[in-house]
Design a protein around this motif. Structure first.
Motif, PDB file in Angstrom:
ATOM      1  N   SER A  20      61.238  43.982  20.671  1.00 20.91           N
ATOM      2  CA  SER A  20      62.100  45.098  21.057  1.00 20.91           C
ATOM      3  C   SER A  20      62.951  45.571  19.884  1.00 20.91           C
ATOM      4  CB  SER A  20      62.985  44.716  22.239  1.00 20.91           C
ATOM      5  OG  SER A  20      63.892  43.699  21.872  1.00 20.91           O
ATOM      6  N   LYS A  21      63.379  44.631  19.037  1.00 17.92           N
ATOM      7  CA  LYS A  21      64.136  45.022  17.855  1.00 17.92           C
ATOM      8  C   LYS A  21      63.262  45.815  16.890  1.00 17.92           C
ATOM      9  CE  LYS A  21      67.017  41.862  16.151  1.00 17.92           C
ATOM     10  NZ  LYS A  21      67.441  40.532  15.664  1.00 17.92           N
ATOM     11  N   LEU A  22      61.998  45.403  16.741  1.00 19.39           N
ATOM     12  CA  LEU A  22      61.082  46.107  15.858  1.00 19.39           C
ATOM     13  C   LEU A  22      60.792  47.507  16.382  1.00 19.39           C
ATOM     14  CD1 LEU A  22      59.302  45.761  13.322  1.00 19.39           C
ATOM     15  CD2 LEU A  22      57.483  45.018  14.849  1.00 19.39           C
ATOM     16  N   LEU A  23      60.561  47.637  17.679  1.00 21.91           N
ATOM     17  CA  LEU A  23      60.323  48.953  18.265  1.00 21.91           C
ATOM     18  C   LEU A  23      61.541  49.857  18.138  1.00 21.91           C
ATOM     19  CD1 LEU A  23      58.299  47.995  21.451  1.00 21.91           C
ATOM     20  CD2 LEU A  23      57.458  49.096  19.373  1.00 21.91           C
ATOM     21  N   LYS A  24      62.732  49.289  18.263  1.00 17.77           N
ATOM     22  CA  LYS A  24      63.959  50.060  18.106  1.00 17.77           C
ATOM     23  C   LYS A  24      64.083  50.590  16.678  1.00 17.77           C
ATOM     24  CE  LYS A  24      68.952  49.577  18.314  1.00 17.77           C
ATOM     25  NZ  LYS A  24      70.053  48.642  18.412  1.00 17.77           N
ATOM     26  N   LYS A  25      63.767  49.745  15.697  1.00 15.57           N
ATOM     27  CA  LYS A  25      63.820  50.171  14.303  1.00 15.57           C
ATOM     28  C   LYS A  25      62.792  51.261  14.022  1.00 15.57           C
ATOM     29  CE  LYS A  25      66.938  47.971  12.024  1.00 15.57           C
ATOM     30  NZ  LYS A  25      68.035  48.679  11.403  1.00 15.57           N
ATOM     31  N   PHE A  26      61.592  51.138  14.604  1.00 18.15           N
ATOM     32  CA  PHE A  26      60.564  52.146  14.404  1.00 18.15           C
ATOM     33  C   PHE A  26      60.973  53.491  15.005  1.00 18.15           C
ATOM     34  CE2 PHE A  26      56.681  49.153  13.896  1.00 18.15           C
ATOM     35  CZ  PHE A  26      57.128  48.822  12.632  1.00 18.15           C
ATOM     36  N   LYS A  27      61.707  53.455  16.121  1.00 17.43           N
ATOM     37  CA  LYS A  27      62.181  54.703  16.718  1.00 17.43           C
ATOM     38  C   LYS A  27      63.290  55.337  15.879  1.00 17.43           C
ATOM     39  CE  LYS A  27      60.983  53.582  21.444  1.00 17.43           C
ATOM     40  NZ  LYS A  27      61.461  53.218  22.773  1.00 17.43           N
ATOM     41  N   GLU A  28      64.129  54.492  15.249  1.00 18.76           N
ATOM     42  CA  GLU A  28      65.212  55.015  14.419  1.00 18.76           C
ATOM     43  C   GLU A  28      64.687  55.588  13.116  1.00 18.76           C
ATOM     44  OE1 GLU A  28      67.908  51.805  13.851  1.00 18.76           O
ATOM     45  OE2 GLU A  28      68.602  51.820  15.921  1.00 18.76           O
ATOM     46  N   THR A  29      63.727  54.925  12.497  1.00 19.01           N
ATOM     47  CA  THR A  29      63.174  55.357  11.214  1.00 19.01           C
ATOM     48  C   THR A  29      61.651  55.370  11.296  1.00 19.01           C
ATOM     49  OG1 THR A  29      63.237  53.094  10.414  1.00 19.01           O
ATOM     50  CG2 THR A  29      65.109  54.479   9.859  1.00 19.01           C
ATOM     51  N   PRO A  30      61.072  56.446  11.840  1.00 17.56           N
ATOM     52  CA  PRO A  30      59.619  56.453  12.063  1.00 17.56           C
ATOM     53  C   PRO A  30      58.795  56.577  10.791  1.00 17.56           C
ATOM     54  CG  PRO A  30      60.564  58.556  12.654  1.00 17.56           C
ATOM     55  CD  PRO A  30      61.711  57.653  12.332  1.00 17.56           C
ATOM     56  N   PHE A  31      59.383  57.029   9.693  1.00 18.31           N
ATOM     57  CA  PHE A  31      58.596  57.233   8.491  1.00 18.31           C
ATOM     58  C   PHE A  31      58.366  55.956   7.689  1.00 18.31           C
ATOM     59  CE2 PHE A  31      59.900  61.530   9.419  1.00 18.31           C
ATOM     60  CZ  PHE A  31      58.719  62.220   9.212  1.00 18.31           C
ATOM     61  N   VAL A  32      59.115  54.915   7.949  1.00 18.78           N
ATOM     62  CA  VAL A  32      58.892  53.650   7.238  1.00 18.78           C
ATOM     63  C   VAL A  32      57.546  53.038   7.628  1.00 18.78           C
ATOM     64  CG1 VAL A  32      59.747  51.312   6.896  1.00 18.78           C
ATOM     65  CG2 VAL A  32      61.327  53.227   6.836  1.00 18.78           C
ATOM     66  N   PRO A  33      57.229  52.879   8.915  1.00 21.76           N
ATOM     67  CA  PRO A  33      55.899  52.345   9.232  1.00 21.76           C
ATOM     68  C   PRO A  33      54.772  53.297   8.839  1.00 21.76           C
ATOM     69  CG  PRO A  33      57.110  52.811  11.248  1.00 21.76           C
ATOM     70  CD  PRO A  33      58.057  53.010  10.121  1.00 21.76           C
ATOM     71  N   ILE A  34      55.041  54.612   8.874  1.00 23.81           N
ATOM     72  CA  ILE A  34      54.035  55.567   8.437  1.00 23.81           C
ATOM     73  C   ILE A  34      53.762  55.389   6.944  1.00 23.81           C
ATOM     74  CG2 ILE A  34      53.580  58.027   8.059  1.00 23.81           C
ATOM     75  CD1 ILE A  34      55.128  58.538  10.678  1.00 23.81           C
ATOM     76  N   GLY A  80      61.435  60.492   5.390  1.00 18.63           N
ATOM     77  CA  GLY A  80      62.325  59.737   6.268  1.00 18.63           C
ATOM     78  C   GLY A  80      63.784  60.029   6.005  1.00 18.63           C
ATOM     79  N   VAL A  81      64.151  60.144   4.737  1.00 15.57           N
ATOM     80  CA  VAL A  81      65.537  60.472   4.395  1.00 15.57           C
ATOM     81  C   VAL A  81      65.877  61.881   4.869  1.00 15.57           C
ATOM     82  CG1 VAL A  81      67.076  60.940   2.452  1.00 15.57           C
ATOM     83  CG2 VAL A  81      65.720  58.865   2.474  1.00 15.57           C
ATOM     84  N   LEU A  82      64.974  62.821   4.647  1.00 15.87           N
ATOM     85  CA  LEU A  82      65.218  64.190   5.111  1.00 15.87           C
ATOM     86  C   LEU A  82      65.323  64.257   6.635  1.00 15.87           C
ATOM     87  CD1 LEU A  82      62.844  66.159   2.727  1.00 15.87           C
ATOM     88  CD2 LEU A  82      65.342  66.036   2.639  1.00 15.87           C
ATOM     89  N   TYR A  83      64.480  63.487   7.316  1.00 15.92           N
ATOM     90  CA  TYR A  83      64.523  63.436   8.782  1.00 15.92           C
ATOM     91  C   TYR A  83      65.845  62.868   9.275  1.00 15.92           C
ATOM     92  CZ  TYR A  83      63.346  61.933  13.518  1.00 15.92           C
ATOM     93  OH  TYR A  83      63.346  61.705  14.866  1.00 15.92           O
TER      94      TYR A  83
END
Length: 95
Positions: A20-34, A80-83
């Protein structure tokens, strides 16, 4: 852990798991996993093309793949920074 023992961190263990923590981080910063996925895709493509590079030198092939992988990662981080700036300064209502 036996049922009679109490947990040291009961709220932490029941409310937040690693997933759940990992999914939360992915929702906050989606461009890192991309960016990470793109980087690994470029590396995998480079390894695949390593056998079929023709008469290109190995060092030149590796330099091209390194530049492509770094470019994808830096591009994803920039997006990600621009987003995040857009979310913080444009979408967020002023207080």
């Amino acid at each position: 852990m036996s049922p009679s023992q109490e947990s040291v961190f009961p709220d932490y263990e029941t409310e937040t798991s690693q997933t759940s923590k990992l999914l939360k981080k992915f929702k906050e910063t989606p461009f890192v996993p991309i960016g990470m996925g793109g980087f690994f895709a470029v590396v995998a493509y480079g390894l695949y093309k390593l056998k079929h590079r023709g008469d290109m030198k190995l060092s030149l092939h590796l330099i091209h793949m390194r530049v492509a992988a770094q470019g994808f990662a830096v591009g994803a981080l920039t997006c990600g920074v621009l987003y995040s700036m857009f979310r913080e300064y444009v979408v967020k209502p002023k207080e």
